[in-house]
Design a protein around this motif. Structure first.
Motif, PDB file in Angstrom:
ATOM      1  N   GLY A  54      31.488  60.872  27.909  1.00 18.77           N
ATOM      2  CA  GLY A  54      31.251  60.899  29.349  1.00 18.77           C
ATOM      3  C   GLY A  54      29.773  60.985  29.694  1.00 18.77           C
ATOM      4  O   GLY A  54      28.936  61.287  28.853  1.00 18.77           O
ATOM      5  N   ASP A  55      29.473  60.673  30.946  1.00 21.11           N
ATOM      6  CA  ASP A  55      28.130  60.806  31.498  1.00 21.11           C
ATOM      7  C   ASP A  55      27.092  60.006  30.701  1.00 21.11           C
ATOM      8  O   ASP A  55      26.134  60.540  30.155  1.00 21.11           O
ATOM      9  CB  ASP A  55      27.713  62.272  31.584  1.00 21.11           C
ATOM     10  CG  ASP A  55      28.619  63.055  32.522  1.00 21.11           C
ATOM     11  OD1 ASP A  55      29.383  62.425  33.281  1.00 21.11           O
ATOM     12  OD2 ASP A  55      28.571  64.281  32.499  1.00 21.11           O
ATOM     13  N   LYS A  91      25.452  62.797  20.916  1.00 22.33           N
ATOM     14  CA  LYS A  91      25.444  63.350  22.271  1.00 22.33           C
ATOM     15  C   LYS A  91      24.029  63.775  22.655  1.00 22.33           C
ATOM     16  O   LYS A  91      23.214  64.102  21.799  1.00 22.33           O
ATOM     17  CB  LYS A  91      26.358  64.584  22.354  1.00 22.33           C
ATOM     18  CG  LYS A  91      27.800  64.319  22.005  1.00 22.33           C
ATOM     19  CD  LYS A  91      28.613  65.596  22.072  1.00 22.33           C
ATOM     20  CE  LYS A  91      28.206  66.507  20.934  1.00 22.33           C
ATOM     21  NZ  LYS A  91      29.039  67.691  20.783  1.00 22.33           N
ATOM     22  N   ASP A  92      23.769  63.783  23.955  1.00 28.26           N
ATOM     23  CA  ASP A  92      22.533  64.348  24.512  1.00 28.26           C
ATOM     24  C   ASP A  92      21.263  63.682  23.967  1.00 28.26           C
ATOM     25  O   ASP A  92      20.238  64.338  23.795  1.00 28.26           O
ATOM     26  CB  ASP A  92      22.478  65.862  24.264  1.00 28.26           C
ATOM     27  CG  ASP A  92      23.675  66.569  24.865  1.00 28.26           C
ATOM     28  OD1 ASP A  92      23.882  66.439  26.081  1.00 28.26           O
ATOM     29  OD2 ASP A  92      24.428  67.230  24.111  1.00 28.26           O
ATOM     30  N   SER A 149      31.136  51.449  37.822  1.00 31.02           N
ATOM     31  CA  SER A 149      31.449  52.501  36.855  1.00 31.02           C
ATOM     32  C   SER A 149      32.921  52.447  36.440  1.00 31.02           C
ATOM     33  O   SER A 149      33.252  52.555  35.256  1.00 31.02           O
ATOM     34  CB  SER A 149      31.120  53.874  37.437  1.00 31.02           C
ATOM     35  OG  SER A 149      31.458  54.894  36.525  1.00 31.02           O
ATOM     36  N   ALA A 188      28.317  61.650  24.606  1.00 32.58           N
ATOM     37  CA  ALA A 188      28.236  62.095  25.999  1.00 32.58           C
ATOM     38  C   ALA A 188      26.814  62.488  26.375  1.00 32.58           C
ATOM     39  O   ALA A 188      26.034  62.945  25.532  1.00 32.58           O
ATOM     40  CB  ALA A 188      29.174  63.289  26.212  1.00 32.58           C
ATOM     41  N   ARG A 189      26.487  62.289  27.634  1.00 36.04           N
ATOM     42  CA  ARG A 189      25.214  62.701  28.236  1.00 36.04           C
ATOM     43  C   ARG A 189      24.007  62.025  27.590  1.00 36.04           C
ATOM     44  O   ARG A 189      22.907  62.574  27.593  1.00 36.04           O
ATOM     45  CB  ARG A 189      25.071  64.224  28.213  1.00 36.04           C
ATOM     46  CG  ARG A 189      26.162  64.954  28.988  1.00 36.04           C
ATOM     47  CD  ARG A 189      26.092  66.453  28.803  1.00 36.04           C
ATOM     48  NE  ARG A 189      26.133  66.858  27.409  1.00 36.04           N
ATOM     49  CZ  ARG A 189      27.249  66.958  26.681  1.00 36.04           C
ATOM     50  NH1 ARG A 189      28.418  66.691  27.219  1.00 36.04           N
ATOM     51  NH2 ARG A 189      27.188  67.343  25.420  1.00 36.04           N
ATOM     52  N   PHE A 217      24.257  56.923  30.739  1.00 35.01           N
ATOM     53  CA  PHE A 217      23.375  56.120  31.589  1.00 35.01           C
ATOM     54  C   PHE A 217      22.667  55.084  30.730  1.00 35.01           C
ATOM     55  O   PHE A 217      22.039  55.424  29.727  1.00 35.01           O
ATOM     56  CB  PHE A 217      22.328  56.992  32.296  1.00 35.01           C
ATOM     57  CG  PHE A 217      21.367  56.174  33.117  1.00 35.01           C
ATOM     58  CD1 PHE A 217      21.702  55.757  34.395  1.00 35.01           C
ATOM     59  CD2 PHE A 217      20.144  55.797  32.593  1.00 35.01           C
ATOM     60  CE1 PHE A 217      20.821  54.987  35.153  1.00 35.01           C
ATOM     61  CE2 PHE A 217      19.249  55.028  33.334  1.00 35.01           C
ATOM     62  CZ  PHE A 217      19.595  54.616  34.616  1.00 35.01           C
ATOM     63  N   LYS A 245      37.149  61.400  34.723  1.00 33.34           N
ATOM     64  CA  LYS A 245      36.044  62.286  35.083  1.00 33.34           C
ATOM     65  C   LYS A 245      34.686  61.764  34.599  1.00 33.34           C
ATOM     66  O   LYS A 245      33.642  62.073  35.170  1.00 33.34           O
ATOM     67  CB  LYS A 245      36.310  63.673  34.473  1.00 33.34           C
ATOM     68  CG  LYS A 245      35.438  64.780  35.008  1.00 33.34           C
ATOM     69  CD  LYS A 245      35.959  66.106  34.513  1.00 33.34           C
ATOM     70  CE  LYS A 245      34.876  66.800  33.722  1.00 33.34           C
ATOM     71  NZ  LYS A 245      35.234  68.110  33.229  1.00 33.34           N
ATOM     72  N   ALA A 246      34.704  60.951  33.541  1.00 31.05           N
ATOM     73  CA  ALA A 246      33.462  60.453  32.940  1.00 31.05           C
ATOM     74  C   ALA A 246      32.654  59.643  33.945  1.00 31.05           C
ATOM     75  O   ALA A 246      33.205  58.868  34.725  1.00 31.05           O
ATOM     76  CB  ALA A 246      33.786  59.593  31.718  1.00 31.05           C
ATOM     77  N   ARG A 247      31.333  59.848  33.929  1.00 27.31           N
ATOM     78  CA  ARG A 247      30.429  59.023  34.743  1.00 27.31           C
ATOM     79  C   ARG A 247      29.753  58.023  33.824  1.00 27.31           C
ATOM     80  O   ARG A 247      29.170  58.398  32.818  1.00 27.31           O
ATOM     81  CB  ARG A 247      29.393  59.903  35.444  1.00 27.31           C
ATOM     82  CG  ARG A 247      30.012  60.846  36.463  1.00 27.31           C
ATOM     83  CD  ARG A 247      28.970  61.706  37.109  1.00 27.31           C
ATOM     84  NE  ARG A 247      28.358  62.576  36.099  1.00 27.31           N
ATOM     85  CZ  ARG A 247      27.256  63.294  36.290  1.00 27.31           C
ATOM     86  NH1 ARG A 247      26.626  63.249  37.447  1.00 27.31           N
ATOM     87  NH2 ARG A 247      26.774  64.056  35.337  1.00 27.31           N
TER      88      ARG A 247
END
Length: 196
Positions: free
Chosen positions: A89-90, A147-148, A50, A109-110, A92, A68-70
């Motif tokens: 961030g975040d 996002k999302d 990561s 993000a996400r 997958f 902080k981002a995953r």
């Protein structure tokens, strides 16, 4: 990304317009990035992988947000350059994803990307004479994924597509045109199914 003053950078600077992919400077950069990507794919420790990915991609936000981002990618993962991929961030990305990032690819993000998703920014002339096999010009069109989002496994996203926030793309879809936020699309070509 390292550079060399001995090589002509003209084709690299033209990548968002029209360029020749076999140009020595472009090939040198792609080869250097491939070595880094091989190291990332070989890294067994998820936290270390990561961290490497956050340096390989461009992460939106300041340094604190970047830390902080995953970013989780299940290898193998393939892209051409890495630095043309801008992420929130975040993120997958599941196994077998390919991103041809000749042009910019922005992923919000996400967002979750299923296995074997293919994201393509390069384009080629339609005329076979102009295309001219390996020696012809190429161009690119940026791709934006909001996002999302959830991009189902085996999806193909074509050059120039913008996918809005909160979109679900059904597995195996081919996304050929822009998708409105908060919708579900599926099929080949991907079509509106419903709003969410």
């Amino acid at each position: 990304m390292s550079t060399s003053s001995a090589l002509d950078t003209t084709e690299f600077e033209r990548m968002l317009r029209s360029y020749h992919a076999g140009d020595p400077y472009i090939r040198k950069i792609a080869d250097e990035q491939a070595v880094i990507l091989d190291e990332i794919n070989a890294e067994a420790d998820v936290a270390r992988r990561s961290a490497l990915l956050k340096d390989f991609f461009k992460v939106e936000g300041d340094e604190a947000e970047k830390q902080k981002a995953r970013v989780v990618i299940v290898p193998p993962f393939f892209c051409e350059y890495g630095f043309n991929i801008i992420i929130g961030g975040d993120l997958f990305i599941h196994k077998g994803c390919t991103i041809l990032d000749v042009g910019p690819v922005r992923i919000g993000a996400r967002t979750l990307i299923g296995p074997n998703v293919q994201i393509y920014t390069p384009t080629h002339p339609l005329s076979p004479e102009e295309r001219n096999g390996l020696d012809g010009p190429e161009a690119s069109k940026p791709i934006i994924i909001g996002k999302d989002c959830w991009i189902g496994g085996g999806t193909i996203i074509l050059p120039g597509v913008t996918i809005g926030d909160g979109v679900t793309v059904g597995a195996g879809s081919v996304v050929t045109k822009d998708v409105e936020s908060r919708t579900v699309v599926a099929g080949n070509p991907a079509r509106f199914i419903k709003s969410v």
